[in-house]
Scaffold this motif. Structure first.
Motif, PDB file in Angstrom:
ATOM      1  N   ILE A 133      14.848   9.617  -9.290  1.00 59.58           N
ATOM      2  CA  ILE A 133      13.971   8.638  -9.925  1.00 59.58           C
ATOM      3  C   ILE A 133      13.828   9.046 -11.390  1.00 59.58           C
ATOM      4  CG2 ILE A 133      11.620   7.723 -10.009  1.00 59.58           C
ATOM      5  CD1 ILE A 133      11.476   8.277  -6.977  1.00 59.58           C
ATOM      6  N   PRO A 134      14.156   8.152 -12.328  1.00 64.00           N
ATOM      7  CA  PRO A 134      14.063   8.514 -13.755  1.00 64.00           C
ATOM      8  C   PRO A 134      12.605   8.614 -14.209  1.00 64.00           C
ATOM      9  CG  PRO A 134      14.714   6.221 -13.521  1.00 64.00           C
ATOM     10  CD  PRO A 134      14.651   6.796 -12.124  1.00 64.00           C
ATOM     11  N   VAL A 135      12.292   9.687 -14.914  1.00 65.34           N
ATOM     12  CA  VAL A 135      10.943   9.909 -15.437  1.00 65.34           C
ATOM     13  C   VAL A 135      11.031  10.410 -16.874  1.00 65.34           C
ATOM     14  CG1 VAL A 135       9.905  10.391 -13.179  1.00 65.34           C
ATOM     15  CG2 VAL A 135      10.837  12.266 -14.520  1.00 65.34           C
ATOM     16  N   THR A 136       9.939  10.222 -17.608  1.00 64.92           N
ATOM     17  CA  THR A 136       9.822  10.738 -18.971  1.00 64.92           C
ATOM     18  C   THR A 136       8.617  11.666 -19.020  1.00 64.92           C
ATOM     19  OG1 THR A 136      10.769   8.714 -19.883  1.00 64.92           O
ATOM     20  CG2 THR A 136       9.544  10.132 -21.408  1.00 64.92           C
ATOM     21  N   VAL A 163      11.149   1.350 -11.007  1.00 65.64           N
ATOM     22  CA  VAL A 163      10.827   2.362  -9.996  1.00 65.64           C
ATOM     23  C   VAL A 163      10.051   1.731  -8.847  1.00 65.64           C
ATOM     24  CG1 VAL A 163       9.516   4.481  -9.555  1.00 65.64           C
ATOM     25  CG2 VAL A 163      10.991   4.318 -11.577  1.00 65.64           C
ATOM     26  N   LEU A 164       9.075   0.874  -9.150  1.00 70.49           N
ATOM     27  CA  LEU A 164       8.334   0.191  -8.091  1.00 70.49           C
ATOM     28  C   LEU A 164       9.266  -0.668  -7.240  1.00 70.49           C
ATOM     29  CD1 LEU A 164       5.111  -0.796 -10.053  1.00 70.49           C
ATOM     30  CD2 LEU A 164       5.207   0.684  -8.024  1.00 70.49           C
ATOM     31  N   ALA A 165      10.227  -1.337  -7.865  1.00 66.20           N
ATOM     32  CA  ALA A 165      11.179  -2.154  -7.111  1.00 66.20           C
ATOM     33  C   ALA A 165      12.059  -1.284  -6.214  1.00 66.20           C
ATOM     34  CB  ALA A 165      12.048  -2.978  -8.063  1.00 66.20           C
ATOM     35  N   ARG A 194      11.230  -1.768   2.400  1.00 66.26           N
ATOM     36  CA  ARG A 194      11.649  -2.994   3.100  1.00 66.26           C
ATOM     37  C   ARG A 194      12.902  -2.738   3.935  1.00 66.26           C
ATOM     38  NH1 ARG A 194      10.376  -7.215  -1.791  1.00 66.26           N
ATOM     39  NH2 ARG A 194       8.163  -7.457  -1.318  1.00 66.26           N
ATOM     40  N   ALA A 195      13.826  -1.928   3.424  1.00 65.76           N
ATOM     41  CA  ALA A 195      15.009  -1.555   4.211  1.00 65.76           C
ATOM     42  C   ALA A 195      14.585  -0.756   5.442  1.00 65.76           C
ATOM     43  CB  ALA A 195      15.997  -0.760   3.358  1.00 65.76           C
ATOM     44  N   ALA A 196      13.578   0.112   5.287  1.00 65.02           N
ATOM     45  CA  ALA A 196      13.053   0.862   6.436  1.00 65.02           C
ATOM     46  C   ALA A 196      12.505  -0.096   7.481  1.00 65.02           C
ATOM     47  CB  ALA A 196      11.969   1.842   5.977  1.00 65.02           C
ATOM     48  N   ALA A 197      11.803  -1.137   7.032  1.00 64.64           N
ATOM     49  CA  ALA A 197      11.220  -2.119   7.959  1.00 64.64           C
ATOM     50  C   ALA A 197      12.305  -2.944   8.662  1.00 64.64           C
ATOM     51  CB  ALA A 197      10.253  -3.029   7.220  1.00 64.64           C
ATOM     52  N   ARG A 198      13.479  -2.988   8.084  1.00 66.40           N
ATOM     53  CA  ARG A 198      14.602  -3.676   8.742  1.00 66.40           C
ATOM     54  C   ARG A 198      15.449  -2.700   9.574  1.00 66.40           C
ATOM     55  NH1 ARG A 198      14.935  -5.720   3.428  1.00 66.40           N
ATOM     56  NH2 ARG A 198      16.756  -4.400   3.061  1.00 66.40           N
ATOM     57  N   GLY A 199      15.096  -1.412   9.550  1.00 65.24           N
ATOM     58  CA  GLY A 199      15.850  -0.406  10.297  1.00 65.24           C
ATOM     59  C   GLY A 199      17.183  -0.065   9.662  1.00 65.24           C
ATOM     60  N   ALA A 229       0.832  -1.210   0.000  1.00 65.03           N
ATOM     61  CA  ALA A 229       0.000   0.000   0.000  1.00 65.03           C
ATOM     62  C   ALA A 229       0.866   1.260   0.000  1.00 65.03           C
ATOM     63  CB  ALA A 229      -0.934  -0.001   1.207  1.00 65.03           C
ATOM     64  N   ALA A 230       1.934   1.268   0.777  1.00 66.68           N
ATOM     65  CA  ALA A 230       2.836   2.429   0.806  1.00 66.68           C
ATOM     66  C   ALA A 230       3.574   2.572  -0.519  1.00 66.68           C
ATOM     67  CB  ALA A 230       3.822   2.298   1.964  1.00 66.68           C
ATOM     68  N   THR A 231       3.990   1.447  -1.113  1.00 63.37           N
ATOM     69  CA  THR A 231       4.649   1.484  -2.415  1.00 63.37           C
ATOM     70  C   THR A 231       3.727   2.105  -3.457  1.00 63.37           C
ATOM     71  OG1 THR A 231       5.993  -0.467  -1.908  1.00 63.37           O
ATOM     72  CG2 THR A 231       5.693   0.054  -4.244  1.00 63.37           C
ATOM     73  N   ALA A 232       2.478   1.665  -3.484  1.00 66.34           N
ATOM     74  CA  ALA A 232       1.508   2.204  -4.434  1.00 66.34           C
ATOM     75  C   ALA A 232       1.282   3.695  -4.208  1.00 66.34           C
ATOM     76  CB  ALA A 232       0.191   1.444  -4.331  1.00 66.34           C
ATOM     77  N   ALA A 233       1.246   4.129  -2.957  1.00 70.92           N
ATOM     78  CA  ALA A 233       1.028   5.550  -2.658  1.00 70.92           C
ATOM     79  C   ALA A 233       2.189   6.405  -3.170  1.00 70.92           C
ATOM     80  CB  ALA A 233       0.837   5.752  -1.159  1.00 70.92           C
ATOM     81  N   VAL A 234       3.410   5.948  -2.965  1.00 72.43           N
ATOM     82  CA  VAL A 234       4.568   6.708  -3.455  1.00 72.43           C
ATOM     83  C   VAL A 234       4.551   6.754  -4.978  1.00 72.43           C
ATOM     84  CG1 VAL A 234       7.101   6.823  -3.558  1.00 72.43           C
ATOM     85  CG2 VAL A 234       5.969   6.231  -1.396  1.00 72.43           C
ATOM     86  N   PHE A 235       4.284   5.624  -5.614  1.00 75.55           N
ATOM     87  CA  PHE A 235       4.257   5.605  -7.082  1.00 75.55           C
ATOM     88  C   PHE A 235       3.151   6.511  -7.618  1.00 75.55           C
ATOM     89  CE2 PHE A 235       3.419   3.855 -11.314  1.00 75.55           C
ATOM     90  CZ  PHE A 235       4.696   3.951 -11.846  1.00 75.55           C
ATOM     91  N   ARG A 236       1.970   6.476  -7.001  1.00 78.41           N
ATOM     92  CA  ARG A 236       0.865   7.365  -7.430  1.00 78.41           C
ATOM     93  C   ARG A 236       1.275   8.831  -7.320  1.00 78.41           C
ATOM     94  NH1 ARG A 236      -2.358   3.891  -4.665  1.00 78.41           N
ATOM     95  NH2 ARG A 236      -2.415   5.265  -2.866  1.00 78.41           N
ATOM     96  N   ALA A 237       2.047   9.148  -6.294  1.00 78.20           N
ATOM     97  CA  ALA A 237       2.486  10.544  -6.113  1.00 78.20           C
ATOM     98  C   ALA A 237       3.366  11.014  -7.272  1.00 78.20           C
ATOM     99  CB  ALA A 237       3.229  10.690  -4.790  1.00 78.20           C
TER     100      ALA A 237
END
Length: 182
Positions: A95-98, A56-58, A65-70, A32-40
């Protein structure tokens, strides 16, 4: 008077319960957090090819996931924002964008994203994602600061509206976790 720099749970080297404030399924908070960042990062004129979108999603998911591991590096990947103890931001740079112009021409560039989160002690060692946004760029400093302040206000409003009920969240595991400073 010297100030003490707060350290996020996401950089303490211990497991962190990572939540997205609006997620009701315990196993789906990172998604859910991944989707929110990507939507932004989505906006008119921005195009993603399937390969770039997956990459970008990865990257977003990997940082969460690194945040969840501290395991986040302070300041480069996570830092406190504003005054007081309420908010931190997890940061993505470059983040690369077009961008596709109305005439059909495209321009490749990079942008940044932020996930603003709280770390209420009532949920133990945690991070609760409250708001995701694209880092303002391409503007004068005052305009960029005003836009960023507006994004922070959205997160603060969500924080104050939900902290009393802890956004309906419960600890994601029954295992005891040390509190900050223990």
């Amino acid at each position: 008077m010297p100030t003490t720099r707060r350290t996020s749970n996401c950089s303490l080297g211990v497991p962190v319960d990572l939540y997205w404030h609006a997620c009701v399924e315990p196993e789906d908070h990172v998604a859910a957090a991944t989707a929110a960042v990507f939507r932004a990062l989505g906006r008119p004129g921005r195009r993603w090819n399937p390969f770039a979108e997956r990459m970008v999603l990865a990257e977003i998911r990997g940082r969460l996931r690194a945040a969840a591991r501290g395991e986040l590096r302070p300041v480069d990947q996570v830092k406190p924002i504003g005054e007081g103890d309420a908010l931190f931001e997890i940061r993505w740079l470059d983040i690369p964008v077009t961008e596709v112009a109305p005439d059909g021409s495209s321009r490749h560039s990079t942008t940044g994203a932020r996930l603003l989160h709280a770390e209420p002690l009532a949920l133990s060692v945690c991070a609760v994602g409250l708001h995701a946004h694209e880092k303002p760029h391409g503007q004068d400093d005052a305009t960029a600061r005003a836009r960023q302040d507006a994004e922070i206000r959205v997160a603060l409003d969500r924080y104050h509206a939900g902290v009393g009920s802890l956004w309906g969240l419960r600890r994601s595991s029954g295992l005891p976790r040390p509190r900050r400073g223990e």
